[in-house]
Every structure is written in C-alpha cells, then in structure tokens.
Design a protein around this motif. Sequence first.
Motif, PDB file in Angstrom:
ATOM      1  N   ALA A 236       0.825  -1.203   0.000  1.00  0.00           N
ATOM      2  CA  ALA A 236       0.000   0.000   0.000  1.00  0.00           C
ATOM      3  C   ALA A 236       0.858   1.251   0.000  1.00  0.00           C
ATOM      4  O   ALA A 236       0.577   2.239  -0.706  1.00  0.00           O
ATOM      5  CB  ALA A 236      -0.937  -0.004   1.205  1.00  0.00           C
ATOM      6  N   LEU A 297      -8.353  -2.514   0.546  1.00  0.00           N
ATOM      7  CA  LEU A 297      -7.800  -1.718   1.639  1.00  0.00           C
ATOM      8  C   LEU A 297      -8.894  -1.009   2.422  1.00  0.00           C
ATOM      9  O   LEU A 297      -8.814  -0.884   3.647  1.00  0.00           O
ATOM     10  CB  LEU A 297      -6.812  -0.694   1.075  1.00  0.00           C
ATOM     11  N   LEU A 305      -4.270   1.821   6.444  1.00  0.00           N
ATOM     12  CA  LEU A 305      -4.487   1.293   5.105  1.00  0.00           C
ATOM     13  C   LEU A 305      -5.679   1.972   4.428  1.00  0.00           C
ATOM     14  O   LEU A 305      -5.646   2.256   3.227  1.00  0.00           O
ATOM     15  CB  LEU A 305      -4.707  -0.218   5.172  1.00  0.00           C
ATOM     16  N   THR A 308      -4.508   5.278   3.307  1.00  0.00           N
ATOM     17  CA  THR A 308      -3.648   5.143   2.131  1.00  0.00           C
ATOM     18  C   THR A 308      -4.484   4.892   0.886  1.00  0.00           C
ATOM     19  O   THR A 308      -4.226   5.453  -0.181  1.00  0.00           O
ATOM     20  CB  THR A 308      -2.648   3.997   2.337  1.00  0.00           C
ATOM     21  N   SER A 309      -5.478   4.054   1.010  1.00  0.00           N
ATOM     22  CA  SER A 309      -6.363   3.777  -0.120  1.00  0.00           C
ATOM     23  C   SER A 309      -7.052   5.052  -0.596  1.00  0.00           C
ATOM     24  O   SER A 309      -7.117   5.328  -1.791  1.00  0.00           O
ATOM     25  CB  SER A 309      -7.395   2.726   0.276  1.00  0.00           C
TER      26      SER A 309
END
Length: 1335
Positions: A236, A297, A305, A308-309
């Motif tokens: 990721a 994610l 996560l 980040t997605s």
Amino acid sequence: MASTDIVYEQVHFRHDPKWSVRLRSAEGGGLLLCLACAIEMMETKEMASVRKCFALSSISGILKSSAGALRELFRQDHRVTLHFITTLLGMLQTEKDPVTVEKVDQVLVQLLLEFQNELPFHFVLDEVHKQLNGQLSAKSLLPTFNFLGNLVKTVPNVAHSFITQYVPLLDHLCSALAYPDEALKTSVVHVWLQLMQTSGDAGAQDLPIATRDRLCTLLLQTFSNASSAQLIKNCAGLLWQLVKYEEAVSVLMSSSGGPLMCDTNEDILTNNSQSLIQDLEQQPADHSLLPLLLKKLLLSGDETLQMTSAKCIAAILVHSPSQYCALCIKADLPGFLFDRLASSSSEMLLWSIYSCLVLLTEELLFFSQCHSVYGIESLVRSLKEAVQLSNLEAPKQGFLLLTEILERQPPGVHLFPSASGFVAVSEAVKAGVFSSCLLVAAQAVKAATALFRLNHQSRPVQYQELEELVKAITSRFPELILTSPSHRRSLASHNLFYLQITGNKQSSDSSNQTFRSKGFLLQALICFQAACRLAEECASEPALVKNPFTAPYKHSGAQDSLESVCQCLLRCCDSVWIPTVLRTCDGPPSAQILESLYSILCSQFVLLPSLMPQFARKLVSSGFYRLAVEHKALLCAGNRNPILNATCCGFLQKLSMCLLFQSDAHCGSSHDFEEVETLLQCNLFSLCCHLSDWPSLLCEYQEPRAVQYCLVMMLFLALKQGDRLLPDQAVFSSVVVLLQSVQEQGDCVLPRSVLRSALYLLAVTQDRSPSLDGAHLNYVSKALSSCQSFASLYSHHPALLHFIWRYPELAQKYGALVLELWLAKKSQTGARQDTAGVQESDVNTGNPTHQQEQNQEPDWETSELLALMEKYPNVMLTLLDMVVGREAPVAEHVLHVLKVLLLGQREFATDLCTNLRPALLQALQWISVDNMANGPGQGHAAAAASSLPVVLKLLCLTQASDPPSPSIYSSMEGVCFKLLYHVSSLAGMLKPTNTESLLPAFNFLQCCLSLSPAHSSDRAVSMLLSNGGLMDQLQTVASSSSSSPSSSTPSPLPSSCPPLALLCCSHLLLSSLIALQRVHSTQVHKSVIWSLDTAVHRLFCQKRNTDNLLLVSYLRMLQALLDADLASPVVCLSTGPALVGPRPLEPEDGALYPLGSMGAQCLLITLRGLLMQKHELLLRTSVNCLSSLLGFLKRKNPDLAKQAVCQPWSQFLLYCNFSSGEKCLLHPALLRLITLLLQYGSTAVLWEPDLLRVIDTVERSGIKELNHEAARALRLLLAQIQSSVPLPTEDHKLRVRKMVESLGPQTSAENCSVSNVLNVGDVSLCMSEFSLKTA
C-alpha cells in the motif's frame, strides 16, 4: 584481559598493536577493541554465533558512543575498512543465526552512515550486486534485501545512485517479487518503498520506464496475492508512492489482474473480505485490478491502510478525472468510501475520503448510478462528528463534498424524500455554521445555499428547519470584523505605540480576519438570496404552501409554515443583514455584496407584500434611494457591473411602485401604475449619475423626457417619506423649468403621475424657495389645467393647501376643490370626526364639557385648516359656502372644522358667529322654500334637506361658542327671531323619523327659550306654542317613550322609543315652554299628553337602568310641572291607579291629584336616592325638583310637606353628605338642601353639630374660596338660620351675623346665574336652567 574486551585470544598476539584501542570510561579502565581480532572472529566459521553477536553488539555500541576512536583505526588502512565491510556482507549470506544476521545488518548500516563521506557506496552496491548474481537460492537473499531497505532508509543519498546507476540491481529487485515467499516479497517491496520515498520526484523520474512499468505490474500481482499484514502495508505504501506520478497511474489503471488468490488465514481484512474476493474473481478479465485492491484496503480494519487507499484514489483522480473517475465509479469505489465515512472518526481518514468523493462528483456517472443517494446519510452522519474534531480541514472538506453533491444532484432524484433526512442534513449544516473557524462556517453556508433548492426539500417542506438555518447564519454576523480601511487607519493612529511593540503579526492577523469575514458575508448573502428564491418557489406552488400532512392550524402564522419563514427572512434582513452590509460600505463598496443585497431586498417585496408598505417607508427613511442611486453611479457607469445595475434597477422599481401604490391607492388608476412601472423599467438602467447631477438633468432641454420623469418620480417618492435627495430650492426651480420646457417644446401632456409628483414637489419645497412670478405661475397653471381631474393630482399634504391658496389664480380655480379633497381624505384616513362627545365622568366632576373641547387639541388635519384660515381669510368664506352647497359628508367635515374653530376661543370666533347667522338664516330659508314648493323629501327638497342637519348643528354651535348676551335676544325682530321661526317651522314639517334633524332643532329651540331675557321671551314662547306641527312632533316623541310597565318589575326603554338624546331634548323643551307659558300666560292651541305615572315609575323603579342625562330631563320636566301645580295647559297629564289609588279618590289623593299621595311618596324616595349621587347635574336637578315638590306639597297639604322633611331619611342623608369631606360639605347643592329642610321645618337639622359644623368649615376655608353659587347658597342658609333656628349663645349669633355681612358685598350685586351652554353628547344644556332655585 577483561571478559568484555573484543579480542580473539588465539590470534591476538600476532596483531599489530596499532589495530587495538582501549576505550576509556568514567569509572576508569575501559573496553579493549582489536579490529583485526574482530575481523578474524567474523571470518572464522568455527566461532560461536554468540561470540560473534557479542562482538557485533559491542562494535555497534562503540559506533554510537565513540565513533571517533573507531574512525581513527579505519583511517590507518582503507583496505582494512573495505575488507571488514565485505566480510559483514558475506555474513548476510552465510550466517544462519537470525540474531547475528540482524546485528550484522545493524553494524553495516551504522558503519556506512558514520563513514558515508569517506566510504564509496558504489563498493557496497557492487558487492550486493555480485551476491545477487551468484546466489542460486532466493530465500538466502532475504537478509541482503533487508539490509538494502535499511540502508536506503538510513542513508537517503544512496537512493539516487541506486536508481540511476544500478538498473541491473533494480531488475533483481523486480525479479525477487516473483518468488512466492512473502517474507522475501515484504523485504523487496520495503526496498522499493524506501527508494521511492527517499529519492523524491527527481529519482522517480529517472527510474527507467521499463523498470517502472514492470514494477507496477509486479506490485499489483504481489498486492493481489498478499496475505501478511506487513506485505499489504508495504504494498500500500509503495502504491501510494507510485500513484503520485501520472505515467505510473496509467500503467496501474490499465493493468488487469487474473484470479486473485487470498490466503484463508488472512486476518487483517474484515469478515466480509472473503465474499468480496469471491465476487471479484468473477469479474471480467479486462477489469482494472487497482480499484479492486483499493476497495480491499477500504474494507480492512486498519485506518492507516484505509487512509492510504483514499489518498491513492485521490491521487489517481487528480491526474485525469475524466479518464479515471468513470472507472472508479464503475468499480463501486464511492459506495465503499461512503461506508468508511460511516464507521470512521479519524481526522485524516475523513479528510482523505472527502477529497476522493469531491473528485468523483465531477463525473455524471456518480449521480446517475445513485451513489449520492446511497452515501448521503453516511456523509451527514460523518459531518456531525467532523465538526467536533480539532482538525478543521476535515469538516471544511466535508462540507465542500456536501455542497458539490447538493449542487450537482439531478432534480429528478430526491436526496431527502423524508422529513427526517432533511432534518438531519439541516442539523449538520447548522453545526458547521456555528464552527469556530470562519472558513468552515463559510463552506457550511455554501452547503446551505445548495440545500435551499426546491428539489432538495422533503415533503412536507420543513419550514422550521429552513428558518432555523437562516437564524443560525444570521447569528454569526455580530462577530464579523468588517472594519473599513479608514477606521483601521484611525485606530492605528491612536495605537501607534502598541503596534510598534507587537509588530506586524497582529496587523496581518486582523487583515486575514477581515478578509475571511467579508468572504463569509458574501457567501451568507448568496445563501440568503437562495432562501428567498426558495420561499418564492414554494409560494408559487399551493401544494407546498399548505402541506397535506400539516395540521390546519399550522398553515399560516405557525412556526412551521411558509409565512413564518418569510417573516423570519424579513426580520433578519431588516434588523441584521442590512446594517451589516452597510457597515462594509464605509470603505470601497463591493459589487458582489451589493448585488446580493439588492436582490434580497427585491425578494422581500414578493414574499410579504402586506408588510412592504411599512418596510418600504423604512428603507426610504434610511436613505436607500440615495444609496442605490450612488451605487449605480459609482459602480455601474460606463456599462460596468451590468448585473449589479439590473439588480439596483429592480430594487428601485419595486420600491418606487410600492410607495406609489401606497400613496396613490385611492386616486390612481391601474393604467397610471402600469405607465409609471414601464417608465421606470425602461429608463432606470441608463440612469447612472450622481445625485448632484440631477438638477442639471432636469433643466436640460435636450435630455430625454422619460429620464427626467423618472427623476421627478423618485424625488417625489423619497420626499414623501422625508428623504430630501436634493435641496428644496434646487428641486423647486428644476421642476418649474421642467414644466416650462415641456410646454415650450410643445410636448405631449405630462403623465398624470408625473404631474402629480411635480405638484407635490412644488408644494413641499415652496417655503425655502422664492415665490413664482407671473410667467412661471402661468406654466404651472397650464400644466394643472392639462389634467381633466384635479382630484387625480391631489396629495394629502398641508403644503398643497398652502401652495394653492398662496396664489389667487390657483385658489380661484382649485381652492374649493382642494379643500373638499382635504376633507374627504380626512374621512377616509379615519381621522377624528367630532370632539363634542364626553364621558360620563367628565360631567361627574363638574367640568363643563365645552371647556374640555376648547382645551382639547384638534387632529392635525383640522389644525392645518385652521392655520390656513388664519393665513388666508378667504378660506373661511369658501368653507361656509361648502356647508350649504356640498353633499352631507363634506358638509359634516366642514362642520367639524368650524366647530373646533368656534370652541377654540380664537380671536375671530365672535366675528365668525356674527357672519354665520345670516348665512345660516339664508340656508334655512332656501330649505323652507324647497320644502314648501316640492314637498318634504322630493326633488330639490331632498337635496336641501340633506344639508339641514349640518346647518342646524352649526347653528347650535354658534349658541355654544358665542357668549350670549341679553342684547342679542333683546329684540326678537332681528336675525335670532327669524332663525327661531324657521327652525321651528322646519321642525314641524320634518318626519318624526328624521331624528338627525329633529335633535339639533330641539336643541336650538330650547336653548333660545332659556337664553332669551324675560321681557322678550313672550314672543318666542307664543310663536312656538302656536306651531301645531312642532307640538305634534313633541307629542310623537312623548307618546313613543311612554309605556305601561308593571309597578314592580323595571323595564328598559321600549324598542320603539326615540333616541335618548331626542327624548332628553323634548323634555327640556317642554319644561321651558311650561315655565314660560306660566310666566306670560300665553295662549296654548294644542296640548301635549304626557304620562305622569310612567315618568314616576321610571324614576322610582328603573333609575339604575336609566341614563343619567335622561334622569335629569325627567326631573327638569317634573320640576316645571310641580311649579305649575301639575296643571299647565301646555301638557295634559295622564295618571293611573298606581299613583292616585282606586276611585273614588281619598281626600289626600284628591288634593294631590294627579300625583296622589303614593306618587308623592315614590318621588320623595327617588329624590332621596338621587341626592346620594355624585353626578353634578343630577345632584342640582334633584335639589331643584325636591324644592318644587315640597312647595307643591305645602300648597296642597302643608302637613304632608312637614311630615316629608321630618322623616329619618333626612338625618341619614345629612350624615352621609357630612361624612364626605369639607369639599362636599360646602357644595351649593348640599347647602341648598339644608336650607330647604330648615325652611319646611325639618327636625333632622340641628344647630349642633350640623349647622355649627358648616359654620366652622366656612370659617376654616374662608369666604373668598367659595364660588358665586356656593356663596349665594350659603347666604340663603344663613338667612334661614337667623329666621328659624334659635341660636344657643350670643357668640353664635355674632358669628352668623359677621358671616352674613362678609357675604354681602360678594353676592348682592353679583349675578350668579350661569348662561353658558354645555354640550353633553348630542344634547345642549343651558346651565341657567340648572342653577339652584332660590325660592
């Protein structure tokens, strides 16, 4: 050697001492390090891993604490350093103990970091490359990859060289991703992640295209098959680094993955991930793999996560929204993002998701696939939580997303079909409005603007929520900093020292705050404008005005109604918004802000038309005409800001039409209004000049007439509300020149509304302007003559009266018309019509009512007419002509004016009365002739009779206002006798139902009889008694008021009874005729039948239900009859058994016939009760009637008279009056009552305490404090005391004698009779008839 020394004992003796160093410590001694021993220990395979690990740990500690000493050892021979590094790199491949490998990694990184300026990194990378090339087992490369990752992370300078010079090594890194070992993949991905993070944009751009594309493809494959948490996290992170670059995004988004494998032991995903993967495996092969991984994610339970997605999605969309938005939407990313909103409270995650969704809303597919409908509830719920966070960027971005959704949502798909959904979003927006950050609040207001759309309203419409939103936005205004630059400079000059201390930071903060405040204000104005537009749209749809699910009582005026919202908008606009915007106008005005303000003001005229007249007046009085004109001149001249110009024009047009309709509602026609509206609509846009230029525009011959007419209309409307846009002299001269130019150029006739406005302007500004000369007056006269109806030019303003009467030429043409219009308008506006009525309490206190009318201030319209008459005497002649020549309503108004004039004790009131009598006589003569010629109520007689009540009322006014003197009535051959004759003749000819004329006629007749001197009253009474018609009228009134009530049950006047005032006047007139007929023995031609038993019964049984004035008239009638021994030829009395008993009559009843003994007792009891009252007239009349009754009884039955005054009631009556205070004790009526009791031998009155108390009270108060009537009554009492009361002592006799002597000079020559006329309601009372009797 100590056990902690780093020495290999077996070989140490062979080593040169230069490779050894002892590191000293604070306690003494120290660690001995032999670099050669350390190298040999690492190279010896038989050496235990523990020993190697210990040595590496010690070296690591030395690098941390004493790197300088170690640096000196390495500097002795560069080859030794390289050999040591090579040895450590080899250990990464050969060493099996993971702890030792970790220590090797640590020492290598520390060593390279410490000597990065002295050691060539190329050597290290070359060695690593050799290892990778020669290694057959990929699993053994794991420590090397771990080392590379840590090296790049710790020494960022390595990254750039790594990327640019070691492409084969990069290929090895890519190839390693193909191995199935996840630990190896995790390490390799970590290396790539560190390379991308530390190399920056330059390094990423230098990455070979083939390598980059291969990396993207392998990353997607690795990511799709990743099962460990660390690998997923690293993937990721690397994905986030790659999507920053457009070329990488293109490769990632174009790559489609095969079947996605997922380890069943994966525990970092949510419980739903397995089903998600199964669904994804069934998707088409050409479907992009990246969105699916991003959804994976989002479904994870790790907020990092998820964040980040969201950031990856945003980065992808930023590069090319048109290219990638549809792909992400088809992959259902919006739904997953909305689901994360509902379950997250992380500031950064919320901000990231908001940002992604904002970008996705740019694609129409977002709305057509109903993602907005799916996610609106989650968005609203997250906004409520976001506004409570410390990071204000998140709610700001959230409200931006809400705004985009509300603005782009297709009208056919409702976001809030239910009331609960709309209430929720409204509460979220309100929370944002109340945010401490103005930027967040401004974005929330922008969201509210989008929410104020008809397609977003639920059914039923939540009007209360809309109102609360408006109030919430309005509540932020007081804290806005909208200081003008001049004000700030003023503050700076007063706080220079403080500014020098604090520096420029505070000034910059203040400037930023002001900028944000103005930004919030502008957005709030746009929002308020949207709210007004929504209210207009709702008002145009009946189904929204009256919600079918709302209770009927809430449809109007309730809190949850459209009307309530409209009132809230107007209230906020009036009290907060307008003042706030005007504060910003202290400096350079903003076209955007003003455009919104004028648009909002325009909306108010549509929303609440019933309240607009008052609102429009307030706007004009606040200077909005001037403000809008100056804003147009300042910002719109030269075709600048056309939208603002149009908005200003719309506001001026609506304001002008509202004021025009308000001022011309009764005299203007619909055509006039349409003409003015068209005139303003077509010409206001081009009128962009300052007020100072208006006079020159009005005087310009070549200027378009329509523009000049617009100026005249606005000057008129503004001035009518008290706003003088220009000086009076400039307005006056400009209007005159305009009228002149119109006539000289032969233009068509001025529009009626413009001419009316011009006339008003001339009238109101004339006082500060020079008088018109002959030529200019002629222009004005011709202009007025061009209009067929002067009434359509009339304005109800006193200045117009003075303007017309100021110039004889105008007064001759329009003087009577303007007076008539003034009086007619006075009636329409509900002005006070009459000041003659009085309250009962006024009479109770003994204050003459006409005196109160004289002191009472007339209404302003009447006052203006009086002032006009004083300035222009000819006005009075015109008014006198209007009394007779105009219709009854106008004549009534003139009567009211003349009444105020006559009762006002003005200096010319006497002359007015003298002039009025001949004019009124002539009017009565004309009315008599018309009645004789045409018959009553026919043809001209009807028209003449309509003015008869006014003439008679005015005639009565002359009696009340002109102080009567004997000389006026000394010769009944004059005007007074003629007036008496015609009034009595007309009264005899009137219909009995014409009470409007009969009442003033009876008033006048009875006042004439009362005011006539004794030597001339014989002719008057003879003329009236010979008038059969008049006697018939009196008989009709007497008969209609008579009834036969039960002796025990009181009843009110019957329904057929004439008006109370007419009955009172008939009694007073009959009493005067009876008294004067007895004095002059006048011949009577026709008698009036009057029911004595009815009168006594009403006084005895119904006095509580009978008006005091009617009681007074009954008593006055009985007084006159009793003085005539109930045997006057004027009145034929009827009686009944209730008074005289059954026949044959008893001797007592026969002697007192027709009153009878029972009637006498009833009358005595009635008078005793009335003597307890405090009503002035009733008290006087009761004493006089008692005097006449006792005289009648003494003449008919002396014993009964003495018995009447000796009853216990006499003593009780005196006790009650004596207990009322000294003021009551010296009242003339009480003094006269005591005299009567003494005169008729009452035993109830004693010297002590009754008479002595009176004497003491008089001595204390003083003789001089007594009025004439009280002094006269006291003199009679003292005389009666001297003649009939035995005084106990000589001192008492002396006191009485001295008091009589002190009264002599005051009362002997003084005529105490009161001759003025008192108006009580519609009845005129001659006070001489109510003075106390002396005999």
